[in-house]
Motif scaffolding. Structure first.
Motif, PDB file in Angstrom:
ATOM      1  N   GLY A  22       0.814  -1.204   0.000  1.00 16.30           N
ATOM      2  CA  GLY A  22       0.000   0.000   0.000  1.00 16.30           C
ATOM      3  C   GLY A  22       0.846   1.251   0.000  1.00 16.30           C
ATOM      4  O   GLY A  22       2.065   1.211   0.189  1.00 16.30           O
ATOM      5  N   VAL A  23       0.179   2.349  -0.238  1.00 15.64           N
ATOM      6  CA  VAL A  23       0.807   3.667  -0.273  1.00 15.64           C
ATOM      7  C   VAL A  23       0.282   4.492   0.891  1.00 15.64           C
ATOM      8  O   VAL A  23      -0.910   4.460   1.200  1.00 15.64           O
ATOM      9  CB  VAL A  23       0.522   4.380  -1.607  1.00 15.64           C
ATOM     10  N   SER A  24       1.166   5.214   1.543  1.00 18.52           N
ATOM     11  CA  SER A  24       0.770   6.132   2.612  1.00 18.52           C
ATOM     12  C   SER A  24       1.332   7.511   2.318  1.00 18.52           C
ATOM     13  O   SER A  24       2.500   7.651   1.944  1.00 18.52           O
ATOM     14  CB  SER A  24       1.276   5.640   3.971  1.00 18.52           C
ATOM     15  N   ILE A  25       0.494   8.524   2.475  1.00 15.56           N
ATOM     16  CA  ILE A  25       0.887   9.905   2.184  1.00 15.56           C
ATOM     17  C   ILE A  25       0.541  10.775   3.382  1.00 15.56           C
ATOM     18  O   ILE A  25      -0.523  10.620   3.992  1.00 15.56           O
ATOM     19  CB  ILE A  25       0.186  10.434   0.919  1.00 15.56           C
ATOM     20  N   GLY A  26       1.437  11.663   3.721  1.00 14.86           N
ATOM     21  CA  GLY A  26       1.201  12.591   4.826  1.00 14.86           C
ATOM     22  C   GLY A  26       1.782  13.946   4.514  1.00 14.86           C
ATOM     23  O   GLY A  26       2.564  14.121   3.568  1.00 14.86           O
TER      24      GLY A  26
ATOM     25  N   PHE B 187      -0.762  25.611  12.722  1.00 16.43           N
ATOM     26  CA  PHE B 187      -0.121  24.339  12.371  1.00 16.43           C
ATOM     27  C   PHE B 187      -1.185  23.313  12.025  1.00 16.43           C
ATOM     28  O   PHE B 187      -2.253  23.266  12.653  1.00 16.43           O
ATOM     29  CB  PHE B 187       0.722  23.819  13.539  1.00 16.43           C
ATOM     30  N   SER B 188      -0.902  22.473  11.016  1.00 14.10           N
ATOM     31  CA  SER B 188      -1.809  21.379  10.665  1.00 14.10           C
ATOM     32  C   SER B 188      -0.989  20.188  10.196  1.00 14.10           C
ATOM     33  O   SER B 188       0.106  20.343   9.648  1.00 14.10           O
ATOM     34  CB  SER B 188      -2.793  21.806   9.570  1.00 14.10           C
ATOM     35  N   PHE B 189      -1.535  18.994  10.417  1.00 18.76           N
ATOM     36  CA  PHE B 189      -0.843  17.744  10.071  1.00 18.76           C
ATOM     37  C   PHE B 189      -1.865  16.694   9.645  1.00 18.76           C
ATOM     38  O   PHE B 189      -2.966  16.627  10.202  1.00 18.76           O
ATOM     39  CB  PHE B 189      -0.048  17.225  11.274  1.00 18.76           C
ATOM     40  N   PHE B 190      -1.479  15.884   8.663  1.00 21.11           N
ATOM     41  CA  PHE B 190      -2.340  14.799   8.204  1.00 21.11           C
ATOM     42  C   PHE B 190      -1.486  13.589   7.873  1.00 21.11           C
ATOM     43  O   PHE B 190      -0.409  13.710   7.284  1.00 21.11           O
ATOM     44  CB  PHE B 190      -3.133  15.221   6.965  1.00 21.11           C
ATOM     45  N   ARG B 191      -1.958  12.410   8.256  1.00 22.97           N
ATOM     46  CA  ARG B 191      -1.307  11.147   7.895  1.00 22.97           C
ATOM     47  C   ARG B 191      -2.360  10.213   7.335  1.00 22.97           C
ATOM     48  O   ARG B 191      -3.373   9.940   7.981  1.00 22.97           O
ATOM     49  CB  ARG B 191      -0.626  10.527   9.112  1.00 22.97           C
ATOM     50  N   GLY B 192      -2.144   9.732   6.119  1.00 22.76           N
ATOM     51  CA  GLY B 192      -3.093   8.848   5.464  1.00 22.76           C
ATOM     52  C   GLY B 192      -3.020   7.432   6.003  1.00 22.76           C
ATOM     53  O   GLY B 192      -2.219   7.115   6.887  1.00 22.76           O
ATOM     54  N   PRO B 193      -3.859   6.533   5.498  1.00 22.41           N
ATOM     55  CA  PRO B 193      -3.842   5.133   5.937  1.00 22.41           C
ATOM     56  C   PRO B 193      -2.462   4.512   5.772  1.00 22.41           C
ATOM     57  O   PRO B 193      -1.748   4.788   4.812  1.00 22.41           O
ATOM     58  CB  PRO B 193      -4.882   4.476   5.019  1.00 22.41           C
TER      59      PRO B 193
ATOM     60  N   SER C  21      -6.194   6.631   9.016  1.00 23.62           N
ATOM     61  CA  SER C  21      -5.626   7.968   8.924  1.00 23.62           C
ATOM     62  C   SER C  21      -6.019   8.802  10.145  1.00 23.62           C
ATOM     63  O   SER C  21      -6.952   8.466  10.876  1.00 23.62           O
ATOM     64  CB  SER C  21      -6.112   8.652   7.652  1.00 23.62           C
ATOM     65  N   PHE C  22      -5.317   9.897  10.354  1.00 29.08           N
ATOM     66  CA  PHE C  22      -5.656  10.828  11.427  1.00 29.08           C
ATOM     67  C   PHE C  22      -5.073  12.195  11.086  1.00 29.08           C
ATOM     68  O   PHE C  22      -4.253  12.341  10.178  1.00 29.08           O
ATOM     69  CB  PHE C  22      -5.147  10.342  12.784  1.00 29.08           C
TER      70      PHE C  22
END
Length: 870
Positions: free
Chosen positions: A731-735, A753-759, A769-770
């Motif tokens: 799988g691929v994960s992008i953040g 500030f903002s942050f995202f992490r994909g599955p 994700s979160f």
């Protein structure tokens, strides 16, 4: 590895071809830092006209003139290491010679022919500065003295008229996140800071990943701690954000580092007081989820410096989760549905004392002691329904009180002797010990709420390390550096555990149906390394080395049963190459890393606080080996700094987390799932990351980045017929992250500030994700002696939700965790004491054990010896 090595050679060849093109650059050294020329180790490239300027190599006129000096930061007064010094003819206005400063900012140009010249000083993050013209005649020996170079405010992350360090910097051997510039993290802990660091991600449980891998080593001030070895997530909660100065990310360590940490090393640098006299710092904060108080005092006079510090933090937070899982037992499908809630009440403390003393002008002694405590108390309720072929089989309600307690002590004594610049010898020792208690007590309730039984798990552990280390380095010539050393680590892990049960009345007694026992695990490591750095006339820097580590293990279960764990030896090579082209720096690296299992992965205690999800370690785990490759480029384009990298990891004998259904032989309820670790997998990872830092105006900066990777995993899991079968997943994960800082008038500043992490793919499924975000404002008070701040986190909505799915032939599981982490916090800091600075003094080196897998960079060129872990 043959293909990867060929790729590395082709890349080096491509760079070499690029360097033969004509350019008018006056850069003699890498703009990102590092000895970009033969003068990089305190020597000089004398009498040679640079091919970079005309595309033609020819001998410059030679003489016996000499020019020297020291380059320092105009704001801090600290030496600017590895900066470019160009000798420019005032007649032609062209550079004819040059060098770079050494780690103390010194530079020397020798064998100069008579003529009229000026010097140009340049380095990324600073404005170019020219000296006054001067004339060289026969026998000239000109000392330029201390030259102050001003910061380039166009490149800085938090700008004032006096100049400040950028929020994100790339140094010669690491990426640095200057956490003391981040106002929204104040009042939090180390995990709050690490969420903001490029290439890192922190999940809702506090587990840290670097480029998608939790196989990292976390150091504090270049030192290990047994509490970090036991559990990285819990250790980070002990460290207040207010005392963190910076976070260093090292993705490609050289041979001088311990071979552990497959993905790399994270070094957390705390604030150190360099003030002369008596000082006291106060940091305090109150919030909806946590409050903190910290006091840090220091006394420094003459040759002696003493520091004392105490920090405490109390947290309070709620969380809830739902679980829906199905397991196969023969032809029967057992489905479990669970709803859980939890209320956390942890308290963390840390107390430090240290001293350093100059025995002589070239000898230094330092000692430190650190004591940390964790009292993590959690109250849970679990309502569980079990179905057999969709018919209700049972209904259970549990009230669980969980205690995760620890105390740790780290003591070190270090000595260093400097013979001449870049030639030094050091001896380092460290003792570290952590006591861990991980217990739970559960009341088991019937369908109408009556007490039907009780259960308790007692789990006590100790983790102890004793380390001796010696290092020596010396320049061979003006463009070569040799480093070698040895190290011995002696570890001892002891674990004792048992279960107790009782009915609705009566005393708790030993439970013969649940596993109990002990583990005594002894691990000794003997290591030696050699590293060689060479800077070519065309400004390639090669750092090659190898390290050998011999590991011997003895282990016993239940006091008398020996465990057959083989000893092993590993040879781990490393190659780092860098090249500067104009305002860009290209780097390539290859290394091999070892990942030894950590304490929680070894601990055989079955933790059944939630009987549907039982966690148990495996004391027979072997280490895993990982081959790493990395290519990166960094450049400054007007007001924007860019860094981009591609990387690959190949791991064999991977320590993989697997989940299997419990059966009657395991002693746990049918339908539950056991999570454990085995050396069953291979992992292939390729990825890339890009981040930037730009100044929109002199007072408004924006930085951020995006990273992603593709991972393929393969391993074994039990099949429907009881035999192991091979499964795979990919799988691929992008953040990504984005941060903006704004400096306002009258001492006001603001930040978002903002942050995202994909599955995130796993061997048996996908972790969800979160995201998170925050805003904050701060006001400086009392002539910047103190500040008051207000920040809010995840304030819209009702917290963060993460959904995890697992699949294998015998089980499926959907787990949804909801964290109510909305927060508003008020912070206050104030500094009192005598505010006179003294010259930074040489400190003794200290032990760094970066060789144990945590639960859950590259040393490209010669970094300052006192500033890097080993």
């Amino acid at each position: 590895m043959t293909k990867q090595f060929i790729l590395l050679l082709l890349t080096i060849g491509l760079w070499s071809g690029l360097t033969h093109t004509k350019t008018a650059s006056a850069q003699f050294g890498p703009p990102g830092g590092g000895p970009g020329g033969p003068g990089g180790f305190g020597g000089q490239d004398n009498g040679r006209k640079k091919a970079e300027f005309t595309g033609v190599t020819e001998d410059a006129p030679k003489g016996n003139g000499k020019v020297s000096g020291i380059l320092v930061d105009s704001t801090t007064g600290k030496p600017v290491e590895f900066a470019t010094i160009a000798l420019i003819s005032t007649k032609t206005n062209k550079p004819i010679d040059g060098t770079t400063t050494d780690v103390k900012g010194h530079f020397t140009l020798g064998k100069l022919a008579p003529g009229d010249f000026r010097l140009q000083y340049s380095f990324i993050g600073y404005k170019n500065k020219d000296s006054q013209p001067f004339t060289v005649v026969k026998g000239t020996d000109l000392n330029m003295g201390s030259v102050k170079i001003p910061a380039d405010i166009r490149l800085l992350g938090e700008v004032t008229v006096t100049g400040q360090a950028a929020l994100i910097e790339e140094k010669v051997d690491r990426l640095v996140f200057n956490a003391d510039k981040d106002m929204t993290a104040k009042g939090g802990d180390a995990s709050d800071v690490l969420k903001r660091v490029p290439m890192l991600s922190v999940d809702l449980d506090g587990n840290v990943s670097l480029r998608g891998s939790q196989n990292i080593r976390v150091l504090i001030n270049n030192k290990p701690s047994t509490i970090v070895a036991a559990n990285v997530a819990d250790a980070l909660k002990q460290l207040p954000a207010d005392m963190i100065k910076s976070v260093e990310v090292i993705t490609s360590p050289s041979a001088k580092y311990d071979a552990e940490g497959a993905a790399g090393i994270i070094n957390i640098v705390t604030k150190k007081n360099t003030l002369h006299g008596l000082t006291l710092n106060v940091d305090a904060g109150v919030g909806l989820r946590a409050s903190n108080l910290g006091l840090n005092g220091s006394y420094r006079q003459g040759k002696l410096g003493i520091t004392l510090g105490g920090f405490g933090r109390a947290m309070y937070n709620r969380a809830s989760s739902t679980l829906d899982q199905t397991t196969m037992t023969g032809t029967t499908a057992l489905r479990t549905s669970q709803i859980g809630t939890a209320f956390d009440k942890p308290i963390f403390g840390q107390y430090t004392m240290g001293f350093d003393y100059d025995l002589a002008k070239n000898q230094s002694l330092s000692a430190n002691i650190r004591y940390g405590s964790r009292n993590f108390i959690q109250q849970q309720t679990q309502l569980t329904n079990t179905y057999a072929n969709e018919a209700l089989l049972s209904m259970t309600n549990r009230d669980v009180n969980r205690k995760d307690l620890s105390n740790s002590v780290d003591m070190n004594l270090d000595y260093i002797r400097t013979f001449k610049p870049q030639q030094e010898w050091s001896i380092s020792t460290q003792f570290s010990r952590t006591g861990l208690t991980n217990n739970f007590y559960a009341d088991i309730l019937g369908q109408t709420g009556e007490l039907t039984g009780r259960q308790r798990n007692l789990n006590n552990n100790t983790n102890q390390e004793l380390t001796f280390q010696t290092d020596y380095q010396t320049p061979l010539r003006k463009n070569q550096l040799l480093e070698f050393g040895g190290k011995a680590i002696m570890r001892q892990v002891d674990s004792h555990y048992q279960y107790q049960v009782a009915g609705s009345t009566g005393e708790l007694v030993f439970d013969p149906t649940n596993p109990s026992g002990s583990l005594a695990y002894s691990q000794n490591i003997a290591a030696g390394y050699i590293s060689y750095t060479y800077v070519t006339p065309s400004k390639f820097t090669f750092k090659v080395g190898t390290r050998y580590e011999r590991t011997t293990i003895s282990a016993k279960a239940n006091e008398t049963t020996p465990l057959a764990i083989p000893n092993y030896g590993n040879l781990v090579p490393s190659i780092n190459v860098s090249k500067t082209l104009n305002k860009s720096t290209l780097k390539a690296a290859y290394n091999r890393r070892i990942q030894r299992p950590g304490l929680q992965q070894l601990n055989p205690n079955p933790n059944a606080a939630n009987p549907q999800n039982i966690n148990v370690g495996n004391p027979t785990l072997s280490p895993e080996l990982t081959d790493n490759m990395e290519l990166s480029i960094s450049s400054t384009i007007k007001k924007t700094y860019l860094n981009a990298a591609v990387f690959g990891r190949l791991t064999n004998n991977a320590i993989s987390q697997i989940r299997i259904p419990a059966d009657t032989l395991s002693g746990f309820p049918s339908g539950s799932i056991i999570t454990t670790f085995q050396n069953i997998g291979i992992q292939r990872t390729v990825g890339a990351n890009v981040f930037f830092n730009t100044s929109i105006t002199s007072k408004w900066s924006v930085n951020g980045g995006i990273d992603g990777y593709y991972m393929y995993m393969q391993g074994l899991t039990p099949g429907a017929d009881g035999k192991s079968i091979t499964i795979s997943n990919s799988g691929v994960s992008i953040g990504g992250r984005l941060m903006s800082q704004l400096q306002l008038d009258k001492g006001w500043s603001a930040q978002v500030f903002s942050f995202f992490r994909g599955p995130n793919p796993q061997l048996q499924g996908t972790m969800g994700s979160f995201y998170m975000y925050s805003v904050g404002v701060r006001k400086d008070i009392a002539n910047k002696r103190g500040s008051i701040g207000l920040a809010a986190e995840n304030f819209a909505g009702n917290g963060v939700t993460m959904r995890t799915t697992l699949n294998s032939p015998l089980l499926t599981q959907v787990n949804v965790n909801h964290l109510y982490n909305s927060n508003v916090k008020l912070t206050f800091s104030y500094r009192i004491g005598k505010m006179t600075f003294e010259e930074q003094r040489r400190k003794a080196k200290s032990v760094s054990n970066d060789d144990v897998k945590g639960e859950g960079g590259g040393d490209q060129q010669a970094a300052p010896p006192a500033a890097r872990p080993r």
